[in-house]
Write a protein that holds these residues in place. Structure first.
Motif, PDB file in Angstrom:
ATOM      1  N   ALA A 209       0.838  -1.198   0.000  1.00 16.36           N
ATOM      2  CA  ALA A 209       0.000   0.000   0.000  1.00 16.36           C
ATOM      3  C   ALA A 209       0.873   1.249   0.000  1.00 16.36           C
ATOM      4  N   SER A 210       0.380   2.286  -0.695  1.00 14.94           N
ATOM      5  CA  SER A 210       1.107   3.554  -0.728  1.00 14.94           C
ATOM      6  C   SER A 210       0.893   4.306   0.583  1.00 14.94           C
ATOM      7  N   ASP A 211       1.700   5.344   0.831  1.00 14.54           N
ATOM      8  CA  ASP A 211       1.533   6.172   2.035  1.00 14.54           C
ATOM      9  C   ASP A 211       0.142   6.785   2.085  1.00 14.54           C
ATOM     10  N   ALA A 215      -2.699   6.137   4.939  1.00 18.03           N
ATOM     11  CA  ALA A 215      -3.302   7.244   5.686  1.00 18.03           C
ATOM     12  C   ALA A 215      -4.824   7.174   5.624  1.00 18.03           C
ATOM     13  N   GLU A 216      -5.366   6.872   4.445  1.00 20.03           N
ATOM     14  CA  GLU A 216      -6.821   6.748   4.291  1.00 20.03           C
ATOM     15  C   GLU A 216      -7.349   5.589   5.130  1.00 20.03           C
ATOM     16  N   HIS A 217      -6.590   4.511   5.153  1.00 26.34           N
ATOM     17  CA  HIS A 217      -7.006   3.351   5.960  1.00 26.34           C
ATOM     18  C   HIS A 217      -7.022   3.703   7.447  1.00 26.34           C
ATOM     19  N   GLN A 218      -6.002   4.430   7.891  1.00 24.74           N
ATOM     20  CA  GLN A 218      -5.932   4.823   9.293  1.00 24.74           C
ATOM     21  C   GLN A 218      -7.082   5.760   9.661  1.00 24.74           C
ATOM     22  N   ALA A 219      -7.408   6.675   8.747  1.00 27.31           N
ATOM     23  CA  ALA A 219      -8.527   7.597   8.990  1.00 27.31           C
ATOM     24  C   ALA A 219      -9.846   6.836   9.086  1.00 27.31           C
ATOM     25  N   PHE A 220      -9.999   5.825   8.255  1.00 27.24           N
ATOM     26  CA  PHE A 220     -11.228   5.018   8.281  1.00 27.24           C
ATOM     27  C   PHE A 220     -11.338   4.263   9.604  1.00 27.24           C
TER      28      PHE A 220
END
Length: 248
Positions: A209-211, A215-220
């Motif tokens: 996964a890209s950075d 980041a989107e995954h962490q926000a979710f």
């Protein structure tokens, strides 16, 4: 480990009734990979082939008339399998015939004196209880193409069994997801299978996964955590603990 996948064809069912081996087929594997080395021999029996047996393997008395007797080929055969682990489907049948032929020809050694034996039928029954576990059924279950197998043949069946053995012993697993709970009456359910392919079978690309995606995954996960009142276990597992941060 050196393994020999072995199959035989015979004049009939029971060697105690005077039946003989008429074909031997073996393929060699080392480190769970086929080496290309094979042993294949037709054998002239001491009696005629039963009509029932001919309908299974198609080997006629006329075809075998000019083939060597077992005593003429047994030393070469024993040298090929000696010290190996034999992989056989319904091993008791083939081993019983081989041992009987050796005894008839004055050889004191038996299969278990020179080889260890793995019975893939026993392995399949343990892994797939209540289902059909003959070679054709296992080929269907594991997606192995045996469309060229119109009749039984010792060498061809050994080659097919090698593929089946690799799948049975770690190359692939099947998970039945048919929620209907029914059966076609023969215990050989194929619907809804999920199969795992051996990791080294294909050169599969691994795409991290890209950075931005991380980041989107962490926000979710944080959004899930808020909605669950702080009970998002995935977020807790993905974030380093304070003690770990202090150490590092």
């Amino acid at each position: 480990m050196r393994q020999i996948v072995l199959d035989t064809e015979t004049t009939g069912i029971d060697p105690k009734d005077g039946h003989n081996i008429i074909e031997i087929g073996c393929v060699e594997m080392v480190g769970r990979k086929l080496t290309g080395a094979t042993y294949h021999q037709y054998v002239k029996p001491d009696r005629e082939v039963d009509a029932e047996a001919i309908s299974v393997h198609g080997i006629t008395n006329e075809f075998l008339a000019d083939k060597p007797k077992f005593r003429e080929v047994m030393q070469e055969f024993l040298d090929f399998i000696r010290g190996a682990e034999l992989v056989i489907h319904n091993a008791a049948f083939d081993v019983g015939f081989i041992d009987t032929e050796l005894a008839r020809n004055g050889i004191k050694e038996r299969v278990h004196d020179i080889c260890t034996v793995v019975d893939t039928l026993a392995v399949a029954r343990k892994k797939h209880p209540g289902q059909k576990n003959n070679l054709d059924a296992l080929c269907r279950r594991y997606g192995i193409d045996n469309s060229h197998r119109e009749l039984h043949g010792a060498l061809l069946d050994s080659e097919i069994l090698a593929d089946v053995y690799l799948m049975l012993t770690g190359g692939q697993t099947a998970l039945m997801l048919d929620s209907r709970g029914g059966s076609d009456g023969d215990g050989d359910q194929e619907a809804g299978e999920i199969r795992r392919i051996a990791a080294d079978r294909y050169n599969l690309a691994v795409l991290p996964a890209s950075d931005e995606e991380l980041a989107e995954h962490q926000a979710f996960l944080k959004m899930l955590d808020r909605k669950s009142g702080g009970e998002c276990v995935w977020l807790k597992q993905s974030e380093p603990q304070d003690e770990e941060l202090a150490v590092h």
